[in-house]
Design a protein around this motif. Structure first.
Motif, PDB file in Angstrom:
ATOM      1  N   LEU A   1      48.026  45.683  50.479  1.00  0.00           N
ATOM      2  CA  LEU A   1      46.686  44.870  49.822  1.00  0.00           C
ATOM      3  C   LEU A   1      47.069  45.070  48.390  1.00  0.00           C
ATOM      4  O   LEU A   1      47.065  45.863  47.805  1.00  0.00           O
ATOM      5  N   SER A   2      46.755  43.778  48.009  1.00  0.00           N
ATOM      6  CA  SER A   2      46.773  43.511  46.567  1.00  0.00           C
ATOM      7  C   SER A   2      45.590  43.345  45.940  1.00  0.00           C
ATOM      8  O   SER A   2      45.205  43.897  44.972  1.00  0.00           O
ATOM      9  N   GLU A   3      44.579  42.428  46.390  1.00  0.00           N
ATOM     10  CA  GLU A   3      43.257  42.219  45.981  1.00  0.00           C
ATOM     11  C   GLU A   3      42.444  41.450  46.703  1.00  0.00           C
ATOM     12  O   GLU A   3      42.831  41.179  47.788  1.00  0.00           O
ATOM     13  N   VAL A   4      41.119  41.670  46.653  1.00  0.00           N
ATOM     14  CA  VAL A   4      39.890  40.768  47.184  1.00  0.00           C
ATOM     15  C   VAL A   4      39.481  39.777  46.189  1.00  0.00           C
ATOM     16  O   VAL A   4      39.071  40.098  45.256  1.00  0.00           O
ATOM     17  N   VAL A   5      39.642  38.461  46.493  1.00  0.00           N
ATOM     18  CA  VAL A   5      38.937  37.556  45.695  1.00  0.00           C
ATOM     19  C   VAL A   5      37.711  36.994  46.326  1.00  0.00           C
ATOM     20  O   VAL A   5      37.490  36.345  47.543  1.00  0.00           O
ATOM     21  N   LYS A   6      36.550  37.251  45.642  1.00  0.00           N
ATOM     22  CA  LYS A   6      35.427  36.685  46.107  1.00  0.00           C
ATOM     23  C   LYS A   6      34.735  35.517  45.526  1.00  0.00           C
ATOM     24  O   LYS A   6      34.886  35.516  44.249  1.00  0.00           O
ATOM     25  N   THR A   7      34.342  34.414  46.276  1.00  0.00           N
ATOM     26  CA  THR A   7      33.949  33.228  45.636  1.00  0.00           C
ATOM     27  C   THR A   7      32.874  32.954  46.183  1.00  0.00           C
ATOM     28  O   THR A   7      32.596  32.671  47.322  1.00  0.00           O
TER      29      THR A   7
END
Length: 151
Positions: free
Chosen positions: A53-59
């Protein structure tokens, strides 16, 4: 205006030549969101040796209209190599591609972990040339190379 939040996961891993793969998701485990409607993308680093897991991008583009939503999401996903989603429109797909991201649609919701395992298997077998380019993998044992070799 839309909001983007990037939650980065710290890691001590040393995955070499890893590519970044984003998944449009509603539950962080399944590819089950349309690109335009996705409120979050979970991002993994993937290499021949595994994934993490690298990141979570919330848009949040709920207050945006038209093409602004797509442009915003493409900008939020900058640096991603492949983006999986349940569906994506033609215009949005073209913008994603111009942003340097390869969009991939799934026919039905799929577990992210299953797709990650398939990617690792493909990387350890004979990945397509565009994936090799992304990951800086040397082309070996490609029968097409014989056509270009100098005798």
């Amino acid at each position: 205006m839309g909001e983007s939040t990037k939650i980065t996961v710290e890691s001590n891993s040393s995955l070499e030549n890893a590519m970044k793969v984003a998944f449009a998701t509603k539950d962080m485990q399944t590819i089950n969101a349309h690109f335009g409607g996705a409120k979050e993308f979970v991002v993994y680093k993937v290499s021949k040796d595994g994934f993490e897991l690298s990141e979570v991008v919330k848009t949040d583009t709920s207050e945006m209209v038209g093409d602004d939503k797509t442009d915003f999401k493409v900008k939020a996903l900058k640096g991603i190599n492949i983006m999986y989603c349940e569906s994506i429109g033609g215009t949005a797909a073209a913008k994603v591609i111009r942003g340097g991201i390869n969009p991939m649609k799934v026919q039905e919701p799929r577990k992210i972990e299953d797709v990650l395992k398939e990617l690792i298997s493909m990387l350890n077998d004979n990945p397509p040339p565009w994936v090799k380019k992304v990951m800086n993998i040397q082309t070996e044992n490609d029968p097409r190379l014989e056509r270009w070799s100098v005798e």
